[in-house]
Design a protein around this motif. Sequence first.
Motif, PDB file in Angstrom:
ATOM      1  N   PHE A 143      29.623 -45.555 -19.315  1.00  0.00           N
ATOM      2  CA  PHE A 143      29.267 -44.141 -19.458  1.00  0.00           C
ATOM      3  C   PHE A 143      30.431 -43.270 -19.895  1.00  0.00           C
ATOM      4  O   PHE A 143      30.245 -42.106 -20.211  1.00  0.00           O
ATOM      5  CB  PHE A 143      28.629 -43.561 -18.185  1.00  0.00           C
ATOM      6  CG  PHE A 143      29.085 -44.144 -16.887  1.00  0.00           C
ATOM      7  CD1 PHE A 143      28.256 -45.010 -16.198  1.00  0.00           C
ATOM      8  CD2 PHE A 143      30.302 -43.806 -16.346  1.00  0.00           C
ATOM      9  CE1 PHE A 143      28.658 -45.547 -14.980  1.00  0.00           C
ATOM     10  CE2 PHE A 143      30.695 -44.329 -15.130  1.00  0.00           C
ATOM     11  CZ  PHE A 143      29.885 -45.213 -14.441  1.00  0.00           C
TER      12      PHE A 143
ATOM     13  N   ASN B  12      20.589 -47.642 -25.052  1.00  0.00           N
ATOM     14  CA  ASN B  12      20.480 -46.548 -24.096  1.00  0.00           C
ATOM     15  C   ASN B  12      21.883 -46.254 -23.565  1.00  0.00           C
ATOM     16  O   ASN B  12      22.818 -47.004 -23.813  1.00  0.00           O
ATOM     17  CB  ASN B  12      19.524 -46.932 -22.959  1.00  0.00           C
ATOM     18  CG  ASN B  12      18.851 -45.731 -22.326  1.00  0.00           C
ATOM     19  OD1 ASN B  12      19.445 -44.660 -22.243  1.00  0.00           O
ATOM     20  ND2 ASN B  12      17.614 -45.905 -21.878  1.00  0.00           N
ATOM     21  N   HIS B  13      22.010 -45.140 -22.847  1.00  0.00           N
ATOM     22  CA  HIS B  13      23.265 -44.766 -22.179  1.00  0.00           C
ATOM     23  C   HIS B  13      24.448 -44.731 -23.157  1.00  0.00           C
ATOM     24  O   HIS B  13      25.464 -45.397 -22.934  1.00  0.00           O
ATOM     25  CB  HIS B  13      23.568 -45.728 -21.029  1.00  0.00           C
ATOM     26  CG  HIS B  13      22.486 -45.845 -20.022  1.00  0.00           C
ATOM     27  ND1 HIS B  13      22.552 -46.707 -18.949  1.00  0.00           N
ATOM     28  CD2 HIS B  13      21.298 -45.214 -19.895  1.00  0.00           C
ATOM     29  CE1 HIS B  13      21.451 -46.612 -18.209  1.00  0.00           C
ATOM     30  NE2 HIS B  13      20.676 -45.695 -18.773  1.00  0.00           N
TER      31      HIS B  13
ATOM     32  N   TRP C 209      24.312 -49.369 -23.506  1.00  0.00           N
ATOM     33  CA  TRP C 209      23.621 -50.389 -22.723  1.00  0.00           C
ATOM     34  C   TRP C 209      22.555 -51.003 -23.620  1.00  0.00           C
ATOM     35  O   TRP C 209      21.666 -50.301 -24.103  1.00  0.00           O
ATOM     36  CB  TRP C 209      22.983 -49.773 -21.476  1.00  0.00           C
ATOM     37  CG  TRP C 209      22.049 -50.704 -20.750  1.00  0.00           C
ATOM     38  CD1 TRP C 209      22.246 -52.027 -20.485  1.00  0.00           C
ATOM     39  CD2 TRP C 209      20.765 -50.373 -20.206  1.00  0.00           C
ATOM     40  NE1 TRP C 209      21.173 -52.556 -19.799  1.00  0.00           N
ATOM     41  CE2 TRP C 209      20.249 -51.562 -19.615  1.00  0.00           C
ATOM     42  CE3 TRP C 209      20.006 -49.215 -20.144  1.00  0.00           C
ATOM     43  CZ2 TRP C 209      19.005 -51.596 -18.993  1.00  0.00           C
ATOM     44  CZ3 TRP C 209      18.776 -49.252 -19.515  1.00  0.00           C
ATOM     45  CH2 TRP C 209      18.287 -50.434 -18.943  1.00  0.00           C
TER      46      TRP C 209
ATOM     47  N   TYR D 253      20.936 -38.766 -20.518  1.00  0.00           N
ATOM     48  CA  TYR D 253      22.089 -39.645 -20.701  1.00  0.00           C
ATOM     49  C   TYR D 253      22.831 -39.314 -21.991  1.00  0.00           C
ATOM     50  O   TYR D 253      22.889 -40.094 -22.938  1.00  0.00           O
ATOM     51  CB  TYR D 253      21.664 -41.118 -20.700  1.00  0.00           C
ATOM     52  CG  TYR D 253      21.139 -41.611 -19.379  1.00  0.00           C
ATOM     53  CD1 TYR D 253      21.818 -41.329 -18.208  1.00  0.00           C
ATOM     54  CD2 TYR D 253      19.960 -42.346 -19.307  1.00  0.00           C
ATOM     55  CE1 TYR D 253      21.346 -41.777 -16.986  1.00  0.00           C
ATOM     56  CE2 TYR D 253      19.476 -42.806 -18.090  1.00  0.00           C
ATOM     57  CZ  TYR D 253      20.177 -42.520 -16.930  1.00  0.00           C
ATOM     58  OH  TYR D 253      19.703 -42.968 -15.733  1.00  0.00           O
TER      59      TYR D 253
ATOM     60  N   TYR E  41      24.225 -51.334 -15.980  1.00  0.00           N
ATOM     61  CA  TYR E  41      23.431 -50.541 -16.915  1.00  0.00           C
ATOM     62  C   TYR E  41      24.341 -49.924 -17.975  1.00  0.00           C
ATOM     63  O   TYR E  41      24.031 -48.887 -18.543  1.00  0.00           O
ATOM     64  CB  TYR E  41      22.648 -49.472 -16.174  1.00  0.00           C
ATOM     65  CG  TYR E  41      21.553 -50.055 -15.294  1.00  0.00           C
ATOM     66  CD1 TYR E  41      20.421 -50.625 -15.854  1.00  0.00           C
ATOM     67  CD2 TYR E  41      21.670 -50.047 -13.911  1.00  0.00           C
ATOM     68  CE1 TYR E  41      19.428 -51.169 -15.057  1.00  0.00           C
ATOM     69  CE2 TYR E  41      20.675 -50.586 -13.109  1.00  0.00           C
ATOM     70  CZ  TYR E  41      19.557 -51.147 -13.682  1.00  0.00           C
ATOM     71  OH  TYR E  41      18.568 -51.696 -12.898  1.00  0.00           O
TER      72      TYR E  41
ATOM     73  N   TYR F   1      32.201 -47.636 -16.045  1.00  0.00           N
ATOM     74  CA  TYR F   1      30.903 -48.242 -16.308  1.00  0.00           C
ATOM     75  C   TYR F   1      30.152 -48.501 -15.013  1.00  0.00           C
ATOM     76  O   TYR F   1      30.693 -48.410 -13.901  1.00  0.00           O
ATOM     77  CB  TYR F   1      31.075 -49.542 -17.089  1.00  0.00           C
ATOM     78  CG  TYR F   1      31.819 -50.644 -16.357  1.00  0.00           C
ATOM     79  CD1 TYR F   1      31.134 -51.679 -15.727  1.00  0.00           C
ATOM     80  CD2 TYR F   1      33.212 -50.652 -16.306  1.00  0.00           C
ATOM     81  CE1 TYR F   1      31.817 -52.690 -15.067  1.00  0.00           C
ATOM     82  CE2 TYR F   1      33.896 -51.655 -15.647  1.00  0.00           C
ATOM     83  CZ  TYR F   1      33.199 -52.675 -15.035  1.00  0.00           C
ATOM     84  OH  TYR F   1      33.874 -53.669 -14.372  1.00  0.00           O
ATOM     85  N   ASP F   2      28.896 -48.829 -15.167  1.00  0.00           N
ATOM     86  CA  ASP F   2      27.985 -49.035 -14.052  1.00  0.00           C
ATOM     87  C   ASP F   2      28.043 -50.483 -13.571  1.00  0.00           C
ATOM     88  O   ASP F   2      28.063 -51.417 -14.368  1.00  0.00           O
ATOM     89  CB  ASP F   2      26.564 -48.694 -14.502  1.00  0.00           C
ATOM     90  CG  ASP F   2      25.532 -48.907 -13.414  1.00  0.00           C
ATOM     91  OD1 ASP F   2      25.301 -47.972 -12.633  1.00  0.00           O
ATOM     92  OD2 ASP F   2      24.961 -50.009 -13.346  1.00  0.00           O
TER      93      ASP F   2
ATOM     94  N   ARG G 209      27.248 -42.871 -13.458  1.00  0.00           N
ATOM     95  CA  ARG G 209      27.191 -41.897 -14.553  1.00  0.00           C
ATOM     96  C   ARG G 209      28.299 -40.857 -14.444  1.00  0.00           C
ATOM     97  O   ARG G 209      28.071 -39.655 -14.494  1.00  0.00           O
ATOM     98  CB  ARG G 209      25.821 -41.213 -14.601  1.00  0.00           C
ATOM     99  CG  ARG G 209      24.649 -42.144 -14.743  1.00  0.00           C
ATOM    100  CD  ARG G 209      24.713 -43.005 -15.965  1.00  0.00           C
ATOM    101  NE  ARG G 209      24.930 -42.257 -17.198  1.00  0.00           N
ATOM    102  CZ  ARG G 209      25.164 -42.813 -18.375  1.00  0.00           C
ATOM    103  NH1 ARG G 209      25.267 -44.107 -18.478  1.00  0.00           N
ATOM    104  NH2 ARG G 209      25.333 -42.055 -19.440  1.00  0.00           N
TER     105      ARG G 209
END
Length: 300
Positions: A192, A100-101, A129, A44, A189, A220-221, A274
């Motif tokens: 990105f 993260n991410h 995230w 990531y 999540y 984004y997720d 992603r």
Amino acid sequence: MRVSYRVLVAIVCLVAAPLGAVDYLTDWEDRAIVFGAGAEKSYYMSVLYDADGFPDGDGPGDSYMMWYASSSGLVKVTTSTDGAPWLPEPGSDFGVVCANHPALLFEPAGFARTGANGPDTMYYRMYLWDMRALYHNSGSSACQPLCMMGYAESADGHTFHNQGYVTQAAGGQVIPASGDPGSPWRGSYGPFQILFDPSIPEGSGRNATSPMANRYVMYYDLTTGGSEVIGLAFSDDGLTWEGYSGNPIVTGDQDWETCGVPPSPPPCREYVSRSHVMERNGTWYMFYSGGNGKMNEGIG
């Protein structure tokens, strides 16, 4: 004015052949692993490139910087003069927790500091995230509904300050509420990719009619906790975001990324997420990870 470019590459690097000889969108050469973190995993990533080198606290530094998630639960950074090899960084005193991410922005003119800590001018802003919020939009936490989307800021790209949460505008929802019967996408999540156009003055307001005409645009997720799709949001200041009314903007429709009709039973899940988006000659192109069982089954 110096122009900086945000370039996203995978740890398993795919390099396009020269333009004109082949289709630059589909013909790629597998260059295998270009960065490894040893016994610790690295994934990531968010990569920035600037020909003049990035400020690292004592003058211009390397032309490439990459922030990545590690298996130790931390975001770390590495640098490179030419994109390979990459130099490991110690990762100490990084200033972000439970992150993260990562998705990074670099502004040569600098961002105004958003909190009390650190230098007055911040050249880097990290979106992330925040794993403390899990993925779902529920619960009674005061930071709902966007606990899972955080940010932090830095003057040198190595030590970050003022970690916080982005907020949701009064307009379209970034993440539908947990009780919203109209959407199953009630979690995330995190982001990105963030597109940033400094030529649009801050204070211009948000443009819901033409989302790409905003100062900040975020991909984004969105997730059910199982399947994942891609959402779009936009912002005037990079901190308060409005979700696009047509979300999700990309869902699985290829055989390799769907569970079929009727859908296959669990554990089949549909993954499209992603992504990285770029513009070429007036057309926008998106590359994304996907699959019908795992996220890492292919690049679309």
